[in-house]
Design an enzyme around this catalytic site. Structure first.
Site, short mmCIF file in Angstrom:
data_model
loop_
_atom_site.label_atom_id
_atom_site.label_comp_id
_atom_site.label_asym_id
_atom_site.label_seq_id
_atom_site.Cartn_x
_atom_site.Cartn_y
_atom_site.Cartn_z
CB SER A 139 -2.63 1.70 0.54
OG SER A 139 -1.47 1.98 -0.22
CE1 TYR A 152 -6.39 2.10 -3.53
CE2 TYR A 152 -4.09 2.68 -3.11
CZ TYR A 152 -5.14 1.78 -3.02
OH TYR A 152 -4.95 0.57 -2.40
#
Length: 278
Positions: A139, A152
């Protein structure tokens, strides 16, 4: 350009969302075999993939990326019976659950590293493999911090660190396995979920993200394959807003180059130079 024609590809991720769209594109590239290892069965998705290219062999295993490495080895022994060899390993398993830090880290980082450690011996040229390519799908908040999804983001930063470390020539010149990463920007399949911030202060931002503009999952999948075809060892890509951009990597520690030279050198003068600089 990395030619996917005839390649044996192993994809570790749930066959939905980005993984499914990426697999659809892979099926148009005349790959010979596709192994999918995911946590739940998805027969309609497998049938959809097979309809794209009937001549490509597709194999499926129910797989938990958080399992112990010893258990993983048993799975991949079976995978190799069907696949013969692996040219491309794609790690795409992901979880964003700020309420469950352990599961988030285990899925996004620890599980990915265990998968790579398990599969590398099959690919390593010095161990009888043919080399190949490892692709870690991660990401953009593994490149820049997120005040909302802290756990995350930390796990995705770890993926980038692992990718860059494993891509070092120290390994690549020996095993012939290139390693790269693709950092996906906000994508529809992600923002459509119910998202919880790490701290309550950030929840309003998490809720707002669901209404934010984002790229389609299909476009993201297409750009992951585009990145694979344009891959070089150690390269990091951003797939965002329908585009693909190579990341300019930097060394922030001023002694990094000297440290690497020191570790690799057998010359006493080089070692003395490094120690003297400290």
């Amino acid at each position: 350009m990395y030619d996917l024609t005839g390649k044996h590809v192993c994809y570790v991720a749930d066959c939905g969302g980005i993984a499914l769209e990426t697999s659809k594109v892979l099926m148009t590239k005349n790959i010979a075999k596709l192994a999918i290892l995911q946590s739940v069965e998805n027969p309609p998705a497998i049938a959809q993939l097979q309809s794209i290219k009937h001549s490509t062999q597709i194999f499926f295993w129910t797989f938990d990326v958080t399992m112990a490495r010893e258990e993983m080895k048993k799975y991949f022994d079976e995978v190799m019976v069907q696949m013969d060899y692996i040219d491309v390993l794609i790690n795409g398993a992901t979880l964003c659950d700020e309420r469950n830090i352990d599961a988030t880290i285990n899925t996004n980082l620890t599980g990915m590293m265990n998968t790579v450690a398990t599969v590398l011996p099959y690919m390593d040229r010095k161990m009888g493999g043919s080399g190949g390519l490892i692709v870690n799908v991660t990401s953009v908040i593994g490149l820049d911090p997120s005040p909302v999804f802290c756990a995350y983001s930390a796990s995705k930063f770890g993926v980038i660190g692992f990718t860059r470390s494993l891509a070092d020539p120290l390994y690549f010149t020996q095993n012939g396995v290139a390693v790269m990463a693709v950092c996906c920007g906000p994508t529809k399949v992600f923002v459509d979920r119910e998202l919880t911030a790490f701290l309550a202060y950030g929840q309003s931002f998490a809720d707002r993200l669901r209404r934010a503009p984002c790229q389609s999952t299909a476009v993201c999948g297409q750009n992951i394959v585009n990145a694979i075809e344009r891959s070089e060892n150690g390269q990091i890509w951003i797939a965002d807003k329908g585009g693909l951009e190579s990341v300019a990597l930097h060394w922030y520690w001023h002694m990094a180059d000297q440290f690497v030279n020191y570790m690799q050198s057998t010359d006493d003068e080089d070692q003395e130079f490094f120690l003297g600089q400290r």
